[in-house]
Design an enzyme around this catalytic site. Structure first.
Site, PDB file in Angstrom:
ATOM      1  N   HIS A 145       5.936   1.636  -4.499  1.00 36.24           N
ATOM      2  CA  HIS A 145       6.162   0.317  -3.094  1.00 36.24           C
ATOM      3  C   HIS A 145       4.495   0.735  -3.598  1.00 36.24           C
ATOM      4  CE1 HIS A 145       9.786   0.365  -2.580  1.00 36.24           C
ATOM      5  NE2 HIS A 145       9.759   1.750  -1.698  1.00 36.24           N
ATOM      6  N   ASP A 154      15.365   0.331  -6.872  1.00 41.13           N
ATOM      7  CA  ASP A 154      15.574   1.097  -5.964  1.00 41.13           C
ATOM      8  C   ASP A 154      16.517   1.117  -4.939  1.00 41.13           C
ATOM      9  OD1 ASP A 154      14.648   2.109  -3.261  1.00 41.13           O
ATOM     10  OD2 ASP A 154      13.321   0.294  -3.096  1.00 41.13           O
TER      11      ASP A 154
HETATM   12 ZN   LIG Z   1      12.671   3.862  -3.136  1.00 43.38          ZN
END
Ligand SMILES: [Zn+2]
Length: 458
Positions: free
Chosen positions: A271, A322
């Site tokens: 991220h 994800d």
């Molecule tokens: Zn994750």
């Protein structure tokens, strides 16, 4: 068994660039030769457009079962944190059989999407009541079984989750299935190595769940367990996490990590959404990969990663699906570029240079960064090159979205005007696991998934 593969492509994206009339031979799953400018011969299997398989560097496979079930607004408004509560509730009913079934469908769909390797960020370790399984690698073995079943190359990332928040805050009730101390975690890492032992091209890295979930000494212990392999961590996904980190340490998460951990090319920062320009410059200088998950980051309302500045600084990134709310490489790349267009009110923001194709720039970067994040340094060649595993895909040559397209226009049209539906065949280690866009075991995998998901959803 000695298995020989001979493929011929009208055009293929090789490390040196687009090449026409390409013959590729492989034996036992590994590419032996790649030759351009040759006519097809009788024994060649003929295809149109060949591309190297991509790496999906960040997945929580079980979350595939939750896709679409968290789209109702709560009384207090919704956020990452309310989503996480729903995810925890779902997880309470996932046992070993369910995990394997959910992961098998997720991995099959990744192959259908052109991902030939997955990094599974694995933090679910214990039984439903929080007590360890008799075999500490019980669930790691289930993920390995799903990889074996589908054929995807697995980088298993056993994850240390030790605390519920910064400063070693106690975990919540719903986190009990994740929690380990470093000693017990070391046994899970060992068990994970055994679990992937017989899988071709498999690898084990390690992960710290986040700076929220480990103390500084625990982070050092995680890194030591990597034994030269890759190290992943969720970082700076949410503004609240940045605020909590500032309150705890006086530093922002990425800033703290760079100052206190030996971040280098083996590290993947997943991220890094809320990082300053200076932090991202420093990440780029260390050679670490940022794991971008644009579809999930959009879905969870995380924020927009400052990709333009990061890439201009030479930063490396790879893609992760994800939460697996969608499994589609083209959509991840498109969402990444579109987020930048919306933020900068401009077009073709992430193209590598004036005149460069945005699709090609993104594809090349994601290919390199994804593999860097999932394979230990020195793993050998990648892409459609001799010595690399034959991990490849073809696009449907006569698809309406590809008519009259050549070279980089093919990538631009797939990424910006297409989706998973443009993918025809996918090979993993020389075995064709997807034909006509469909995984060879999809029917059986779907049946098992349906049964498991009905159990989980009650
Ligand atoms: Zn994750």
């Amino acid at each position: 068994m000695y298995a020989m593969t001979r493929l011929w492509f009208e055009s293929a994206l090789l490390p040196a660039g687009w090449t026409r009339d390409v013959r590729l031979t492989a034996s036992d799953g590994r590419i032996e030769s790649v030759v351009g400018g040759v006519a097809p011969e009788g024994a060649d299997e003929r295809h149109g457009i060949g591309l190297p398989g991509l790496a999906n560097l960040h997945s929580h496979a079980f979350q595939r079962g939750l896709a679409g079930l968290t789209e109702r607004r709560g009384a207090e408004g919704d956020s990452f944190w309310t989503w996480r509560e729903l995810m925890y509730r779902f997880l309470e009913r996932v046992g070993p059989e369910e995990l394997e079934a959910l992961a098998s469908l997720a991995f099959a769909e990744m192959l259908e999407a052109g991902f030939t390797r997955v990094g599974e960020f694995h933090y679910l370790h214990h039984d439903r009541n929080g007590s360890p399984y008799a075999d500490p690698g019980e669930l790691a073995a289930r993920l390995a079984a799903a990889a074996a079943r589908t054929g995807i190359a697995l980088t298993l990332l056993p994850t240390l989750y030790a605390h519920g928040g910064f400063g070693a805050a106690p975990p919540g009730e719903r986190q009990r299935r994740f929690i380990n101390d470093p000693q017990r975690f070391a046994r899970i890492v060992e068990a994970s190595r055994r679990a992937v032992d017989t899988l071709p091209d498999a690898s084990v890295g390690v992960a710290a769940h986040s700076l929220r979930a480990v103390t500084p000494p625990e982070l050092s212990e995680v890194a030591a367990l990597a034994r030269g392999g890759v190290i992943h961590i969720h970082i700076a996904e949410q503004l609240r996490e940045v605020d909590d980190c500032l309150a705890w340490s006086g530093q922002r998460p990425v800033q703290w990590l760079l100052e206190h951990a030996p971040v280098d090319e083996r590290w993947c920062l997943v991220h890094a959404t809320h990082a300053t320009a200076a932090e991202l410059q420093a990440v780029a200088a260390r050679g670490a990969v940022v794991g971008l998950c644009p579809v999930t980051e959009s879905s969870l309302g995380d924020g927009i990663f400052a990709a333009a500045g990061f890439l201009a600084a030479g930063g490396r990134f790879g893609l992760g699906t994800d939460s697996n709310i969608r499994i589609d490489a083209a959509e991840e790349l498109r969402t990444l570029e579109y987020s930048q267009r919306l933020a900068h009110r401009a077009r073709n923001v992430l193209a590598a240079a004036p005149g460069a194709s945005t699709g090609r720039s993104l594809f090349d970067a994601a290919l390199d960064g994804g593999l860097q994040a999932l394979r230990p340094p020195g793993s050998g060649p990648a892409g459609l090159a001799p010595g690399a595993p034959l991990d490849a895909l073809t696009l449907v040559r006569d698809h309406p979205s590809l008519i009259g397209r050549n070279a980089d226009e093919i990538l631009d049209s797939w990424i910006f005007a297409g989706d998973r539906g443009l993918i025809d065949c996918v090979w993993r280690a020389g075995v064709r696991v997807v034909s006509g866009g469909r995984h060879r075991d999809r029917d059986a995998i779907e049946r098992r998934y349906s049964a498991a998901l009905r159990t989980v959803l009650g």
